[in-house]
Design a protein around this motif. Structure first.
Motif, PDB file in Angstrom:
ATOM      1  N   TRP A 121      24.494  30.509 -33.784  1.00  0.00           N
ATOM      2  CA  TRP A 121      23.966  31.402 -33.039  1.00  0.00           C
ATOM      3  C   TRP A 121      25.144  31.096 -31.419  1.00  0.00           C
ATOM      4  CZ3 TRP A 121      19.785  33.880 -32.668  1.00  0.00           C
ATOM      5  CH2 TRP A 121      18.568  33.191 -34.224  1.00  0.00           C
ATOM      6  N   SER A 122      25.453  32.638 -30.768  1.00  0.00           N
ATOM      7  CA  SER A 122      26.317  32.673 -29.958  1.00  0.00           C
ATOM      8  C   SER A 122      26.195  31.750 -28.756  1.00  0.00           C
ATOM      9  CB  SER A 122      27.470  33.883 -29.458  1.00  0.00           C
ATOM     10  OG  SER A 122      28.177  33.787 -31.456  1.00  0.00           O
ATOM     11  N   GLU A 140      25.096  47.581 -35.417  1.00  0.00           N
ATOM     12  CA  GLU A 140      24.958  45.822 -35.714  1.00  0.00           C
ATOM     13  C   GLU A 140      23.470  46.081 -35.744  1.00  0.00           C
ATOM     14  OE1 GLU A 140      28.830  44.353 -33.767  1.00  0.00           O
ATOM     15  OE2 GLU A 140      27.893  45.090 -32.611  1.00  0.00           O
ATOM     16  N   VAL A 141      22.291  44.397 -35.391  1.00  0.00           N
ATOM     17  CA  VAL A 141      21.899  44.128 -35.144  1.00  0.00           C
ATOM     18  C   VAL A 141      21.953  43.047 -34.164  1.00  0.00           C
ATOM     19  CG1 VAL A 141      19.441  43.600 -35.097  1.00  0.00           C
ATOM     20  CG2 VAL A 141      20.193  45.430 -36.753  1.00  0.00           C
ATOM     21  N   HIS A 142      21.348  43.168 -33.332  1.00  0.00           N
ATOM     22  CA  HIS A 142      21.363  41.774 -32.476  1.00  0.00           C
ATOM     23  C   HIS A 142      20.144  41.181 -32.449  1.00  0.00           C
ATOM     24  CE1 HIS A 142      25.019  43.358 -29.823  1.00  0.00           C
ATOM     25  NE2 HIS A 142      25.528  43.639 -31.138  1.00  0.00           N
ATOM     26  N   LEU A 143      20.407  39.476 -32.723  1.00  0.00           N
ATOM     27  CA  LEU A 143      19.014  38.973 -32.163  1.00  0.00           C
ATOM     28  C   LEU A 143      18.996  37.840 -31.645  1.00  0.00           C
ATOM     29  CD1 LEU A 143      15.882  38.081 -33.649  1.00  0.00           C
ATOM     30  CD2 LEU A 143      17.108  36.892 -35.890  1.00  0.00           C
ATOM     31  N   TRP A 144      18.283  37.470 -30.680  1.00  0.00           N
ATOM     32  CA  TRP A 144      18.322  36.786 -29.046  1.00  0.00           C
ATOM     33  C   TRP A 144      17.277  35.106 -29.744  1.00  0.00           C
ATOM     34  CZ3 TRP A 144      21.765  37.392 -25.682  1.00  0.00           C
ATOM     35  CH2 TRP A 144      22.828  38.507 -25.372  1.00  0.00           C
ATOM     36  N   ARG A 145      17.972  34.571 -29.136  1.00  0.00           N
ATOM     37  CA  ARG A 145      16.468  33.376 -29.262  1.00  0.00           C
ATOM     38  C   ARG A 145      16.323  32.535 -27.672  1.00  0.00           C
ATOM     39  NH1 ARG A 145      18.383  27.977 -32.875  1.00  0.00           N
ATOM     40  NH2 ARG A 145      20.278  27.692 -31.504  1.00  0.00           N
ATOM     41  N   PHE A 192      12.193  35.241 -29.680  1.00  0.00           N
ATOM     42  CA  PHE A 192      12.572  36.249 -31.151  1.00  0.00           C
ATOM     43  C   PHE A 192      12.909  37.405 -30.282  1.00  0.00           C
ATOM     44  CE2 PHE A 192      14.969  33.417 -34.199  1.00  0.00           C
ATOM     45  CZ  PHE A 192      15.499  32.410 -33.690  1.00  0.00           C
ATOM     46  N   ILE A 193      14.182  37.904 -29.961  1.00  0.00           N
ATOM     47  CA  ILE A 193      13.973  39.017 -29.823  1.00  0.00           C
ATOM     48  C   ILE A 193      15.345  40.458 -30.977  1.00  0.00           C
ATOM     49  CG2 ILE A 193      13.408  41.724 -28.065  1.00  0.00           C
ATOM     50  CD1 ILE A 193      13.185  39.102 -26.008  1.00  0.00           C
ATOM     51  N   ARG A 252      23.934  39.898 -35.630  1.00  0.00           N
ATOM     52  CA  ARG A 252      24.735  38.808 -34.591  1.00  0.00           C
ATOM     53  C   ARG A 252      23.831  38.205 -33.973  1.00  0.00           C
ATOM     54  NH1 ARG A 252      29.487  41.845 -30.956  1.00  0.00           N
ATOM     55  NH2 ARG A 252      29.154  40.038 -30.662  1.00  0.00           N
ATOM     56  N   PHE A 253      23.907  36.857 -33.577  1.00  0.00           N
ATOM     57  CA  PHE A 253      23.092  35.509 -33.624  1.00  0.00           C
ATOM     58  C   PHE A 253      23.445  35.445 -32.172  1.00  0.00           C
ATOM     59  CE2 PHE A 253      22.999  36.021 -38.003  1.00  0.00           C
ATOM     60  CZ  PHE A 253      21.207  35.924 -38.151  1.00  0.00           C
ATOM     61  N   PHE A 254      22.290  35.236 -30.772  1.00  0.00           N
ATOM     62  CA  PHE A 254      22.588  34.712 -29.582  1.00  0.00           C
ATOM     63  C   PHE A 254      21.670  34.289 -29.316  1.00  0.00           C
ATOM     64  CE2 PHE A 254      24.471  38.794 -29.719  1.00  0.00           C
ATOM     65  CZ  PHE A 254      26.074  38.600 -29.538  1.00  0.00           C
ATOM     66  N   ASP A 255      22.077  32.407 -28.462  1.00  0.00           N
ATOM     67  CA  ASP A 255      21.254  32.351 -27.574  1.00  0.00           C
ATOM     68  C   ASP A 255      21.146  32.919 -26.370  1.00  0.00           C
ATOM     69  OD1 ASP A 255      20.291  29.516 -28.556  1.00  0.00           O
ATOM     70  OD2 ASP A 255      22.232  28.941 -29.191  1.00  0.00           O
TER      71      ASP A 255
END
Length: 254
Positions: free
Chosen positions: A20-21, A32-37, A126-127, A243-246
């Motif tokens: 997670w970035s 792309e798909v962006h996944l936020w937690r 998660f979004i 892509r995975f984001f905090d």
């Protein structure tokens, strides 16, 4: 809009637990798909800040939740989704208005090229964002409610075989469970009574299925986070990168 039957195709795969970035909202490319937690245990000062992002109607809805955790989850999910949408579209968060579509799926009526979906469980929200319809499901792993009747009601015989023969049946249960939930959310159909009539195995599969989406081909990616949460994200095959984001607070809490 009534659902219509079509030949749905799904390709499912299990991916490693992602890295997670730090949360910086970059441009969302079409592939792309962006996944936020986002953690639910936010400080009260930040929770209060997020609540101010809600409309009067949304605040009223939040107040109707009986449990504090559910109320906070709704506030965090709504507010953070608004702020992220605002960043992607380069508008003010106050301009972001959600509407509810069929089966309760929220959408942004004037921006058809930005799609989102959210899920919450345990300590996380998660979004997911993408340029096409998608679905996300997050589940905290707890096996004390799994019964034979639930298994037979929700899973195809081929899935049951995999679950029962696995060295970790509970993990397999949640893998298939989140895949089906993410698929149902992506297609817009919501809960159906025929969960055991289609499969989400680690392979390519096709079956007739009712859908509110005009998409017929889907990609499902699953992973386990910290061995405590199962996650699945369903997209069209077009996005070739997730892509995975905090999520990071936009206010200074120091």
């Amino acid at each position: 809009m009534k659902p219509f039957m079509n030949l749905a195709t799904i390709n499912c795969e299990q991916i490693p637990s992602p890295i997670w970035s730090p949360g910086t909202c970059s441009k969302l490319h079409s592939k792309e798909v962006h996944l936020w937690r986002i953690r639910l245990n936010l400080p009260l000062v930040e929770l209060s800040h997020l609540e101010k992002k809600l409309t009067a109607k949304e605040k009223m809805k939040a107040s109707k939740y009986l449990h504090e955790r559910d109320r906070n989850s709704f506030i965090i999910g709504q507010a953070c989704t608004k702020m992220l949408v605002a960043q992607y579209l380069n508008i003010e968060a106050s301009q972001v208005i959600f509407q509810i579509g069929m089966n309760g799926k929220p959408y942004i009526p004037i921006h058809h090229k930005l799609h989102f979906n959210l899920s919450h469980s345990g300590e996380w929200v998660f979004i997911a964002f993408g340029s096409q319809e998608l679905g996300i499901d997050l589940e905290k792993i707890a096996g004390n409610f799994i019964t034979d009747s639930l298994l037979e009601q929700c899973f195809h015989s081929n899935e049951l075989k995999v679950i029962k023969e696995s060295y970790d049946p509970i993990a397999e249960f949640y893998k298939f469970w989140t895949r089906k939930e993410a698929f149902l959310k992506a297609t817009g159909i919501g809960i159906v009574e025929t969960l055991n009539q289609f499969t989400c195995l680690d392979q390519y599969q096709e079956f007739m299925f009712p859908s509110l989406s005009n998409k017929t081909n889907w990609q499902l990616r699953s992973f386990f986070m910290d061995q405590s949460y199962a996650v699945s994200i369903c997209t069209s095959p077009l996005p070739n990168r997730v892509r995975f984001f905090d999520y990071e607070s936009e206010i200074d809490l120091t």
